[in-house]
Write a protein that holds these residues in place. Sequence first.
Motif, PDB file in Angstrom:
ATOM      1  N   HIS A  16       0.840  -1.194   0.000  1.00  7.07           N
ATOM      2  CA  HIS A  16       0.000   0.000   0.000  1.00  7.07           C
ATOM      3  C   HIS A  16       0.877   1.247   0.000  1.00  7.07           C
ATOM      4  O   HIS A  16       1.972   1.241   0.549  1.00  7.07           O
ATOM      5  N   MET A  17       0.362   2.331  -0.578  1.00  3.88           N
ATOM      6  CA  MET A  17       1.060   3.615  -0.576  1.00  3.88           C
ATOM      7  C   MET A  17       0.554   4.447   0.593  1.00  3.88           C
ATOM      8  O   MET A  17      -0.652   4.482   0.871  1.00  3.88           O
ATOM      9  N   VAL A  18       1.479   5.112   1.270  1.00  2.15           N
ATOM     10  CA  VAL A  18       1.163   5.941   2.437  1.00  2.15           C
ATOM     11  C   VAL A  18       1.730   7.341   2.200  1.00  2.15           C
ATOM     12  O   VAL A  18       2.852   7.488   1.723  1.00  2.15           O
ATOM     13  N   ARG A  19       0.943   8.359   2.528  1.00  3.52           N
ATOM     14  CA  ARG A  19       1.396   9.750   2.434  1.00  3.52           C
ATOM     15  C   ARG A  19       2.170  10.111   3.696  1.00  3.52           C
ATOM     16  O   ARG A  19       1.655   9.968   4.805  1.00  3.52           O
ATOM     17  N   GLY A  20       3.377  10.600   3.515  1.00  8.00           N
ATOM     18  CA  GLY A  20       4.164  11.106   4.640  1.00  8.00           C
ATOM     19  C   GLY A  20       4.196  10.175   5.827  1.00  8.00           C
ATOM     20  O   GLY A  20       4.487   8.997   5.705  1.00  8.00           O
ATOM     21  N   GLU A  21       3.850  10.712   6.989  1.00  7.92           N
ATOM     22  CA  GLU A  21       3.859   9.934   8.244  1.00  7.92           C
ATOM     23  C   GLU A  21       2.463   9.520   8.685  1.00  7.92           C
ATOM     24  O   GLU A  21       2.244   9.225   9.861  1.00  7.92           O
ATOM     25  N   GLU A  22       1.505   9.513   7.764  1.00  6.99           N
ATOM     26  CA  GLU A  22       0.136   9.132   8.122  1.00  6.99           C
ATOM     27  C   GLU A  22       0.091   7.688   8.609  1.00  6.99           C
ATOM     28  O   GLU A  22       0.950   6.876   8.283  1.00  6.99           O
ATOM     29  N   GLN A  23      -0.942   7.365   9.370  1.00  8.32           N
ATOM     30  CA  GLN A  23      -1.109   6.030   9.944  1.00  8.32           C
ATOM     31  C   GLN A  23      -2.061   5.161   9.132  1.00  8.32           C
ATOM     32  O   GLN A  23      -2.375   4.047   9.547  1.00  8.32           O
ATOM     33  N   GLN A  24      -2.520   5.690   7.995  1.00  9.56           N
ATOM     34  CA  GLN A  24      -3.386   4.925   7.098  1.00  9.56           C
ATOM     35  C   GLN A  24      -2.818   4.994   5.687  1.00  9.56           C
ATOM     36  O   GLN A  24      -2.219   5.990   5.295  1.00  9.56           O
ATOM     37  N   SER A  25      -3.064   3.932   4.933  1.00  8.87           N
ATOM     38  CA  SER A  25      -2.669   3.947   3.524  1.00  8.87           C
ATOM     39  C   SER A  25      -3.643   4.827   2.754  1.00  8.87           C
ATOM     40  O   SER A  25      -4.677   5.251   3.282  1.00  8.87           O
ATOM     41  N   MET A  26      -3.333   5.118   1.524  1.00  2.00           N
ATOM     42  CA  MET A  26      -4.174   5.993   0.716  1.00  2.00           C
ATOM     43  C   MET A  26      -5.558   5.398   0.481  1.00  2.00           C
ATOM     44  O   MET A  26      -6.519   6.129   0.285  1.00  2.00           O
ATOM     45  N   CYS A  27      -5.679   4.067   0.542  1.00  2.01           N
ATOM     46  CA  CYS A  27      -6.984   3.426   0.365  1.00  2.01           C
ATOM     47  C   CYS A  27      -7.773   3.346   1.666  1.00  2.01           C
ATOM     48  O   CYS A  27      -8.908   2.901   1.684  1.00  2.01           O
ATOM     49  N   GLY A  28      -7.166   3.773   2.781  1.00  2.00           N
ATOM     50  CA  GLY A  28      -7.865   3.806   4.059  1.00  2.00           C
ATOM     51  C   GLY A  28      -7.528   2.692   5.023  1.00  2.00           C
ATOM     52  O   GLY A  28      -8.027   2.678   6.144  1.00  2.00           O
TER      53      GLY A  28
END
Length: 68
Positions: free
Chosen positions: A20-32
């Motif tokens: 999965h792809m993740v933006r920056g330091e977010e705790q969720q992937s781009m798909c949620g």
Amino acid sequence: MRHHIVAEQLPDGVTLKEWHMVRGEEQQSMCGRDVAEGAAELPDDAWGTDSAHPFCHTCGALYLREVP
């Protein structure tokens, strides 16, 4: 914005389900999906290569819309 790729494992904790792809330091992937702490990671430039296969279709589509 910096992206990175994170592995999602099957419940056995060993077998890769998909990347999965993740933006920056977010705790969720781009798909949620929630990102598991300590999951294997790859740099975003591995997207589209054999090392990041299989890849989440939704994350890939969203990533293409964000990255030139």
